[in-house]
Scaffold this motif. Structure first.
Motif, PDB file in Angstrom:
ATOM      1  N   ALA A 182      67.216 -14.311   0.773  1.00  0.00           N
ATOM      2  CA  ALA A 182      67.432 -15.516   1.576  1.00  0.00           C
ATOM      3  C   ALA A 182      67.132 -16.731   0.708  1.00  0.00           C
ATOM      4  O   ALA A 182      66.053 -16.853   0.142  1.00  0.00           O
ATOM      5  N   THR A 184      67.109 -21.038   0.534  1.00  0.00           N
ATOM      6  CA  THR A 184      66.971 -22.189   1.426  1.00  0.00           C
ATOM      7  C   THR A 184      67.307 -23.477   0.690  1.00  0.00           C
ATOM      8  O   THR A 184      66.815 -23.720  -0.419  1.00  0.00           O
ATOM      9  N   THR A 185      68.169 -24.309   1.305  1.00  0.00           N
ATOM     10  CA  THR A 185      68.449 -25.649   0.814  1.00  0.00           C
ATOM     11  C   THR A 185      68.127 -26.633   1.938  1.00  0.00           C
ATOM     12  O   THR A 185      67.687 -26.237   3.020  1.00  0.00           O
ATOM     13  N   THR A 186      68.374 -27.901   1.697  1.00  0.00           N
ATOM     14  CA  THR A 186      68.124 -28.903   2.735  1.00  0.00           C
ATOM     15  C   THR A 186      69.055 -28.722   3.931  1.00  0.00           C
ATOM     16  O   THR A 186      68.807 -29.273   5.009  1.00  0.00           O
ATOM     17  N   ASP A 187      70.127 -27.949   3.765  1.00  0.00           N
ATOM     18  CA  ASP A 187      71.074 -27.704   4.855  1.00  0.00           C
ATOM     19  C   ASP A 187      70.724 -26.481   5.688  1.00  0.00           C
ATOM     20  O   ASP A 187      71.324 -26.257   6.742  1.00  0.00           O
ATOM     21  N   GLY A 188      69.780 -25.640   5.227  1.00  0.00           N
ATOM     22  CA  GLY A 188      69.412 -24.460   5.992  1.00  0.00           C
ATOM     23  C   GLY A 188      69.141 -23.255   5.104  1.00  0.00           C
ATOM     24  O   GLY A 188      68.919 -23.388   3.895  1.00  0.00           O
ATOM     25  N   THR A 189      69.175 -22.066   5.717  1.00  0.00           N
ATOM     26  CA  THR A 189      68.855 -20.810   5.023  1.00  0.00           C
ATOM     27  C   THR A 189      69.952 -19.788   5.272  1.00  0.00           C
ATOM     28  O   THR A 189      70.486 -19.697   6.376  1.00  0.00           O
ATOM     29  N   LEU A 213      76.338 -22.730   4.360  1.00  0.00           N
ATOM     30  CA  LEU A 213      75.594 -23.490   3.357  1.00  0.00           C
ATOM     31  C   LEU A 213      76.464 -23.797   2.145  1.00  0.00           C
ATOM     32  O   LEU A 213      76.427 -24.906   1.602  1.00  0.00           O
ATOM     33  N   GLU A 228      68.381 -23.026  -6.731  1.00  0.00           N
ATOM     34  CA  GLU A 228      67.548 -22.037  -6.039  1.00  0.00           C
ATOM     35  C   GLU A 228      67.906 -20.619  -6.481  1.00  0.00           C
ATOM     36  O   GLU A 228      67.028 -19.779  -6.711  1.00  0.00           O
TER      37      GLU A 228
END
Length: 255
Positions: A182, A184-189, A213, A228
């Motif tokens: 998984a 994760t970015t600022t837009d979600g996971t 994403l 990431e």
């Protein structure tokens, strides 16, 4: 009539040299605890770092990650897990300091030691940098995101555009490593599968959240997602920056 879920309890032990080659053992067997001969597909990925080369475990039941106590179908899954690594010390490649041209790869490798080190080999305090081309892959078509300076240290990876345009790498595939995690970015996971073939690094969504994403990140060339994913590649898959020739972000959902 409400039916209470049946409890299924198990413990997952993992061992390996790196997070990319962990072998998992499950006790007791999950299927043996299910009713009427039912079967579930169980898979496992590394969880949070616990220190001293130890990590937690995330269980996936029929492709869905779960935490202990989650209910899936008619069952409540209660589990624990521990991965213990026994890292091997990598050997330093033989490089002629007077002729660094025998380094493989399309990325132009640089050292932050300036003129005081051997290009492509030396690092300072764990910091390494290289210029790599990044690409988008959609419906079998490859387009150029640009060439970025990749700076990697133990805590994070940073990408900065260079304004250059390095071509697609054309190096032989010498190995295969695959890792699902998984990200994760600022837009979600979302869940992504990262694949390394000895030359290029591929980032592929494995669920709808991950695909969303990728599409949201396209406006910014998916720089945050790539950083990431590369950090996971370096820290958990055992990939070395100097062994990378390019990065590909896929827009197809890999089921």
């Amino acid at each position: 009539m409400k039916i209470d879920p049946k409890d299924v309890t198990f413990f997952v032990s993992g061992t390996g040299n790196t997070l990319a080659d962990v072998t998992y053992t499950v006790d007791p067997d999950i299927d043996a605890q299910l009713a009427y001969g039912e079967h579930v597909d169980a898979d496992y990925t590394p969880g949070n770092a616990l220190g001293d080369n130890r990590y937690g475990v995330v269980a996936h039941i029929n492709g869905t990650p779960i935490v202990t106590g989650d209910v899936a179908g008619n069952y409540r899954y209660n589990y624990g897990g521990l991965i213990t690594l026994s890292p091997t010390v990598p050997t330093k490649p033989d490089i002629d300091p007077h002729n660094p041209s025998n380094l493989d790869g399309s990325g132009s490798w640089t050292s932050n030691m300036g003129n005081h080190g051997v290009p492509g080999v030396e690092r300072v305090a764990g910091l390494a940098s290289a210029e790599l081309p990044f690409f988008k892959v959609e419906a079998g078509q490859v387009s150029h995101y640009g060439t970025y300076d990749v700076a990697a240290d133990p805590d994070r990876v940073r990408l900065e555009p260079t304004g250059k345009r390095l071509p697609e790498p054309n190096q032989p595939k010498t190995q295969y490593r695959e890792y699902t995690k998984a990200l994760t970015t600022t837009d979600g996971t979302g869940m992504f599968r990262m694949i390394y073939d000895g030359s290029v690094f591929r980032i592929t969504p494995t669920d709808d959240a991950a695909l969303a994403l990728v599409r949201m990140g396209h406006a910014k060339n998916n720089v945050e997602l790539s950083a990431e994913a590369l950090h996971a590649g370096f820290s958990e898959m055992g990939i070395l920056l100097e062994d990378l020739d390019g990065v590909y972000v896929h827009f197809e959902n890999l089921h």
